[in-house]
Scaffold this motif. Sequence first.
Motif, PDB file in Angstrom:
ATOM      1  N   UNK A 269       0.842  -1.187   0.000  1.00 39.39           N
ATOM      2  CA  UNK A 269       0.000   0.000   0.000  1.00 39.39           C
ATOM      3  C   UNK A 269       0.880   1.239   0.000  1.00 39.39           C
ATOM      4  N   UNK A 270       0.398   2.286  -0.658  1.00 42.48           N
ATOM      5  CA  UNK A 270       1.186   3.506  -0.766  1.00 42.48           C
ATOM      6  C   UNK A 270       1.199   4.294   0.526  1.00 42.48           C
ATOM      7  N   UNK A 271       0.130   4.225   1.294  1.00 42.11           N
ATOM      8  CA  UNK A 271       0.066   4.980   2.540  1.00 42.11           C
ATOM      9  C   UNK A 271       0.960   4.336   3.595  1.00 42.11           C
ATOM     10  N   UNK A 272       1.577   5.189   4.416  1.00 43.76           N
ATOM     11  CA  UNK A 272       2.412   4.665   5.491  1.00 43.76           C
ATOM     12  C   UNK A 272       1.561   3.983   6.545  1.00 43.76           C
ATOM     13  N   UNK A 273       2.158   3.130   7.322  1.00 45.25           N
ATOM     14  CA  UNK A 273       1.414   2.491   8.395  1.00 45.25           C
ATOM     15  C   UNK A 273       2.305   2.379   9.627  1.00 45.25           C
ATOM     16  N   UNK A 274       1.676   2.283  10.750  1.00 39.30           N
ATOM     17  CA  UNK A 274       2.395   2.235  12.018  1.00 39.30           C
ATOM     18  C   UNK A 274       2.804   0.811  12.374  1.00 39.30           C
ATOM     19  N   UNK A 275       2.206  -0.174  11.735  1.00 37.90           N
ATOM     20  CA  UNK A 275       2.420  -1.554  12.148  1.00 37.90           C
ATOM     21  C   UNK A 275       3.889  -1.956  12.062  1.00 37.90           C
ATOM     22  N   UNK A 276       4.544  -1.688  10.918  1.00 40.64           N
ATOM     23  CA  UNK A 276       5.939  -2.101  10.769  1.00 40.64           C
ATOM     24  C   UNK A 276       6.869  -1.273  11.642  1.00 40.64           C
ATOM     25  N   UNK A 277       6.496  -0.035  11.916  1.00 42.55           N
ATOM     26  CA  UNK A 277       7.284   0.752  12.858  1.00 42.55           C
ATOM     27  C   UNK A 277       7.196   0.134  14.254  1.00 42.55           C
ATOM     28  N   UNK A 278       6.021  -0.371  14.608  1.00 43.17           N
ATOM     29  CA  UNK A 278       5.873  -1.061  15.896  1.00 43.17           C
ATOM     30  C   UNK A 278       6.702  -2.342  15.921  1.00 43.17           C
ATOM     31  N   UNK A 279       6.723  -3.065  14.789  1.00 45.59           N
ATOM     32  CA  UNK A 279       7.546  -4.272  14.707  1.00 45.59           C
ATOM     33  C   UNK A 279       9.010  -3.914  14.908  1.00 45.59           C
ATOM     34  N   UNK A 280       9.462  -2.861  14.249  1.00 48.22           N
ATOM     35  CA  UNK A 280      10.856  -2.427  14.388  1.00 48.22           C
ATOM     36  C   UNK A 280      11.167  -2.030  15.831  1.00 48.22           C
ATOM     37  N   UNK A 281      10.251  -1.277  16.451  1.00 48.68           N
ATOM     38  CA  UNK A 281      10.472  -0.860  17.838  1.00 48.68           C
ATOM     39  C   UNK A 281      10.503  -2.061  18.777  1.00 48.68           C
ATOM     40  N   UNK A 282       9.647  -3.049  18.499  1.00 46.09           N
ATOM     41  CA  UNK A 282       9.610  -4.245  19.335  1.00 46.09           C
ATOM     42  C   UNK A 282      10.919  -5.030  19.232  1.00 46.09           C
ATOM     43  N   UNK A 283      11.432  -5.180  18.000  1.00 52.27           N
ATOM     44  CA  UNK A 283      12.705  -5.888  17.811  1.00 52.27           C
ATOM     45  C   UNK A 283      13.836  -5.114  18.472  1.00 52.27           C
ATOM     46  N   UNK A 284      13.812  -3.785  18.337  1.00 54.82           N
ATOM     47  CA  UNK A 284      14.845  -2.951  18.952  1.00 54.82           C
ATOM     48  C   UNK A 284      14.867  -3.146  20.461  1.00 54.82           C
ATOM     49  N   UNK A 285      13.686  -3.161  21.081  1.00 53.32           N
ATOM     50  CA  UNK A 285      13.603  -3.362  22.530  1.00 53.32           C
ATOM     51  C   UNK A 285      14.066  -4.769  22.916  1.00 53.32           C
ATOM     52  N   UNK A 286      13.688  -5.767  22.106  1.00 52.24           N
ATOM     53  CA  UNK A 286      14.097  -7.142  22.371  1.00 52.24           C
ATOM     54  C   UNK A 286      15.606  -7.277  22.316  1.00 52.24           C
ATOM     55  N   UNK A 287      16.233  -6.615  21.335  1.00 51.94           N
ATOM     56  CA  UNK A 287      17.697  -6.647  21.245  1.00 51.94           C
ATOM     57  C   UNK A 287      18.336  -5.967  22.439  1.00 51.94           C
ATOM     58  N   UNK A 288      17.790  -4.811  22.840  1.00 51.85           N
ATOM     59  CA  UNK A 288      18.366  -4.071  23.950  1.00 51.85           C
ATOM     60  C   UNK A 288      18.289  -4.869  25.253  1.00 51.85           C
ATOM     61  N   UNK A 289      17.156  -5.528  25.441  1.00 49.60           N
ATOM     62  CA  UNK A 289      16.993  -6.317  26.661  1.00 49.60           C
ATOM     63  C   UNK A 289      17.867  -7.560  26.651  1.00 49.60           C
ATOM     64  N   UNK A 290      18.204  -8.067  25.469  1.00 44.69           N
ATOM     65  CA  UNK A 290      19.016  -9.269  25.374  1.00 44.69           C
ATOM     66  C   UNK A 290      20.507  -9.012  25.345  1.00 44.69           C
ATOM     67  N   UNK A 291      20.884  -7.724  25.328  1.00 44.14           N
ATOM     68  CA  UNK A 291      22.302  -7.350  25.275  1.00 44.14           C
ATOM     69  C   UNK A 291      22.857  -7.251  26.684  1.00 44.14           C
ATOM     70  N   UNK A 292      23.867  -8.061  26.988  1.00 40.51           N
ATOM     71  CA  UNK A 292      24.425  -8.094  28.324  1.00 40.51           C
ATOM     72  C   UNK A 292      25.694  -7.259  28.484  1.00 40.51           C
ATOM     73  N   UNK A 293      26.134  -6.667  27.396  1.00 39.32           N
ATOM     74  CA  UNK A 293      27.313  -5.822  27.453  1.00 39.32           C
ATOM     75  C   UNK A 293      26.922  -4.428  26.983  1.00 39.32           C
ATOM     76  N   UNK A 294      27.693  -3.377  27.307  1.00 39.33           N
ATOM     77  CA  UNK A 294      27.359  -2.029  26.851  1.00 39.33           C
ATOM     78  C   UNK A 294      27.267  -1.987  25.335  1.00 39.33           C
ATOM     79  N   UNK A 295      26.414  -1.101  24.830  1.00 44.03           N
ATOM     80  CA  UNK A 295      26.234  -0.966  23.382  1.00 44.03           C
ATOM     81  C   UNK A 295      27.544  -0.585  22.716  1.00 44.03           C
TER      82      UNK A 295
END
Length: 295
Positions: A269-295
């Motif tokens: 679809x040509x219109x933007x949507x929030x769904x994939x941005x939410x997916x990206x944010x969710x993966x970003x948070x999952x990575x941050x929580x799973x990282x045991x060393x400083x970024x």
Amino acid sequence: MVAQDLTVHVIAERYQHSLDTVKRKLDEVLSVLLKLAADIVKPTREDLTSVSPFLVDHSRYMPYFRYCIGALDGTHVPVRPPSGNVEPFRGRKAETTMNLLAICNFSMRFTYAYVGVPGRAHDTKVLTYCATQEAYFPHPPRGKYYLVDSGYPTRSGYLGPHRRVKYHLDQFNRGGPPTNSRELFNRKHSGLRSIIERTFGVWKAKWRILDKKHPKYELNKWIKIVTATIALHNFNRDSQEDDIDFLHWEVVESYEHHGDENDGHVPYVLAGDRMMEDVRDSITMEMAEGTRVPY
């Protein structure tokens, strides 16, 4: 012809046949390869429904990108434009090219290719056309997605990186490791998305005819030849034989910058949507929580 970029005259001399015979046989083989392309340049059922073995074997990307089914990008191929219609084909650096849109899986195998768009066309415009007008475009199943770079908008089924932070691998190589969760996501996204750039690398290294800045064939035949090399690329990969070009590009991480709801697929679809941005944010948070060393 396509592997060594040999002329018809050289082939005729080498095999001691007339030019007419060589031209006729090359055209016959080209016609067959175009039929082969229609049959093997497409995703398998496993590509669209199963987690790629590549992801399973690489803890850097699992479980974060478990719903990813491949990567999508465009690349430019030199072209001899038709006389009187040169300007639309002037792409990067004012050279005449055509813009090729491709999708690959994590086995470095093309699952879709659209060949022949003038080089001036923007990548997003090419994707929009293919995804909305091409009957055989492999829309990602619901819940799955392709990786795209920042040149494409983040839409349903197409996951792009965070903007306004480091993304490309050479930026991390020069500027150090990720320093925050968004850069961490981008670093992993960029490393995984490099599969499409490396697939282009194998393809262009194998078929030397693609490396010429001034192809000797007129546009329609050139499109057929380029399509044939894509079919041969997949044929090589499917053969399971060791191949020096695939072996090289499998370990190279760096790269150059450059459906209908009724069938369970997500239309583009040509219109933007929030769904994939939410997916990206969710993966970003999952990575941050799973990282045991400083970024």
